[in-house]
Design an enzyme around this catalytic site. Structure first.
Site, PDB file in Angstrom:
ATOM      1  N   GLU A  32       0.795  -1.224   0.000  1.00  0.00           N
ATOM      2  CA  GLU A  32       0.000   0.000   0.000  1.00  0.00           C
ATOM      3  C   GLU A  32       0.832   1.281   0.000  1.00  0.00           C
ATOM      4  O   GLU A  32       0.803   2.051   0.973  1.00  0.00           O
ATOM      5  CB  GLU A  32      -0.943   0.017   1.204  1.00  0.00           C
ATOM      6  CG  GLU A  32      -1.885  -1.155   1.246  1.00  0.00           C
ATOM      7  CD  GLU A  32      -2.973  -0.975   2.306  1.00  0.00           C
ATOM      8  OE1 GLU A  32      -3.085   0.113   2.883  1.00  0.00           O
ATOM      9  OE2 GLU A  32      -3.718  -1.931   2.543  1.00  0.00           O
ATOM     10  N   GLU A  51      -5.247  -8.670   1.448  1.00  0.00           N
ATOM     11  CA  GLU A  51      -5.867  -8.300   2.729  1.00  0.00           C
ATOM     12  C   GLU A  51      -7.347  -8.078   2.525  1.00  0.00           C
ATOM     13  O   GLU A  51      -7.764  -7.427   1.560  1.00  0.00           O
ATOM     14  CB  GLU A  51      -5.316  -6.978   3.299  1.00  0.00           C
ATOM     15  CG  GLU A  51      -3.951  -7.078   3.884  1.00  0.00           C
ATOM     16  CD  GLU A  51      -3.466  -5.738   4.446  1.00  0.00           C
ATOM     17  OE1 GLU A  51      -4.302  -4.885   4.829  1.00  0.00           O
ATOM     18  OE2 GLU A  51      -2.252  -5.555   4.468  1.00  0.00           O
TER      19      GLU A  51
END
Ligand code: GCO
Length: 491
Positions: free
Chosen positions: A184, A390
């Site tokens: 990320e 995730e």
């Protein structure tokens, strides 16, 4: 929902199960994910030095309740127990991150053997239990020394990352077959350097865009290093947190807000990596903040080195609209309280609260956002296999008087989102597996220990682990390679 068996005599099923409506393709991976600073603790042990998260979490007011990762889930001392737990749950893959400052304490120079040894032991334990390790090289814990030298807005940090990745891959690359460069980068760049709710806590929009570019450059340089070191056939990946961005109306001003936030959230990262170019509209939208002169000629060739897998972290969709004249700002973007926005050059856009069910993060529960996202990624960036690296939810979990942690809302969240993945696969999207976030309750960044994302409950006073009902539900799904017929877990 119920599973519809195509075979009639279930007792006589062949070893490879018949295909079911709820079933996933053969070989689908059922993983669990964590990150180093969120679970390891042991921040002063075996030569580890401080990262930006050590510094930030000890800054008064930075983290809820003044929590920090000094002890966290004490995973550093409990790898044997934690790996056994995963094996008991039938988890096939474990995604974890390496703490850069264990391996290379100052962010440059020689390796710290004791730090590498820890990850060697972890990888060995996983392999002994038949669990496939997936490494994330960078999950936000930049060596403090590199931040002191300028951090991600400084181009040199990208070269330091490539050097560190070379050390890690040389030590672990023979046994770890999937390597993810970054987790990320949107969060590292924009929560770290624009809103400042994450480490290092700077609020400098121009620097945040330079940070985004240097993170992408670090990724590209890292891919080159990994290709040189890893045996052929190993997987090189990048994990992003792309989002489905929606507007409450079809009005052109709202649709333009969608385009702009889609640009900053998604295309700013996906396009350079998968198409070799920055989206022209994002460069134009942000000229008031930066002239992008930090991008050098050969950088995009570096950033777009081919990867084998795109990791997708997804939790909730975004709802944005153009601010109407005279209206107050709405900033329910779910990324923590700050007077500064994480979105450079987008102060005139509102972030609305979608209606409906919410998790403890106050994030809307909406699996249609994941389905829409996967279909869009498959369409706009064809040819790259994806993995959900995730997905999960925080709820107010507690141990009941019988010693059990009942978390029906998390089970329902997982069912809805795994169902979305299954249906995207049915629509032809290439999704190879799913990692639940998270294996363990852990240090949820600026929210400290107030948000429990684990499928395993951690009593932080005793470090006792208690699999929640959702862990048992997930274990049943993993074992059957399909969603269980029921949500209820037997007593
Ligand atoms: C992220 C990180 C995780 C978080 C999780 C829940 O996506 O923010 O990768 O470290 O803990 O997403 O917020």
């Amino acid at each position: 929902m119920s599973a519809v068996q195509l075979g009639t005599d279930q007792s006589a099923q062949p070893a490879s199960r018949p295909r079911t409506v709820e079933g996933f393709p053969a070989g689908f991976r059922w993983g669990a994910a964590t990150a180093a600073y969120q679970i390891e603790g042991a921040v002063h042990e075996d030569g580890r030095s401080p990262s930006i998260w050590d510094t930030f979490s000890h800054r008064p007011g930075a983290v809820h309740n003044a929590d920090n990762g000094d002890i966290a889930a004490d995973h550093y001392h409990r790898i044997a127990e934690d790996v056994r737990l995963m094996a008991d749950l039938g988890i096939t893959d474990y995604r974890f991150s390496l703490a850069w400052t264990r391996i290379q304490p100052t962010g440059q120079g020689p390796a710290n053997q004791a730090g590498l040894d820890f990850y060697q032991r972890l990888v060995d334990a996983l392999l002994e239990h038949g669990i496939t390790p997936t490494v994330t090289a960078y999950h936000w814990d930049l060596p403090q020394d590199l931040e002191d030298a300028g951090g991600w807005p400084n181009r040199d940090t990208a070269y330091r990352f490539a050097e560190y990745l070379g050390i890690a891959a040389t030590a672990l690359g023979d046994r770890v077959s999937t390597w993810t460069t970054l987790n990320e980068p949107w969060c590292s760049a924009f929560l770290g350097y624009s809103s400042g709710v994450h480490a290092p806590g700077r609020s400098e929009p121009a620097s945040s865009l330079a940070a985004a570019h240097h993170l992408l450059l670090a990724h590209g340089l890292g891919v080159g290093v990994l290709r040189d070191i890893l045996p052929a056939g190993h997987t090189v990946a990048l994990t992003l947190n792309p989002s489905t961005v929606r507007a409450p109306t079809d009005e052109p001003v709202d649709q333009d807000a969608v385009r702009r936030i889609d640009g900053l959230a998604n295309r700013l990262f996906l396009d350079p990596v998968l198409r070799g170019e920055y989206p022209a509209d994002v460069l134009a939208d942000t000229v008031s903040v930066t002239d992008w002169s930090f991008v050098r000629q050969s950088d995009l060739a570096e950033i777009s080195r081919p990867i084998d897998l795109l990791g997708v972290n997804y939790y909730t969709p975004m709802l944005v609209s153009a601010r109407r004249p005279g209206a107050d700002a709405v900033r329910a973007d779910g990324h923590g309280a700050s007077s500064h926005s994480p979105w450079p050059a987008a102060d005139d856009i509102d972030f609305l609260h979608p209606a409906g069910r919410r998790t403890r993060m106050d994030w809307a529960v909406d699996g249609t956002g994941l389905h829409q996202l996967l279909v869009r990624l498959g369409r706009d960036y064809p040819g790259i296999p994806m993995m959900i690296t995730e997905n999960g939810a925080a709820y107010d979990d507690y141990v009941d008087p019988t010693g059990r942690v009942r978390d029906p809302e998390r089970i329902s969240y997982l069912r809805e989102h795994l169902g979305a993945v299954r249906s995207a696969i049915g629509d032809g999207v290439d999704v190879r597996g799913y990692f639940v976030w998270s294996l363990l309750d852990n240090f949820e960044w600026a929210y400290g220990y107030s948000k429990r994302f684990g499928i395993v409950y951690v009593d932080f006073a005793t470090q006792r682990r208690i699999p929640k009902d959702s862990a048992r539900w997930y274990a049943a799904a993993a074992a059957a390679n399909e969603l269980p017929v029921q949500d209820e877990i037997a007593d």
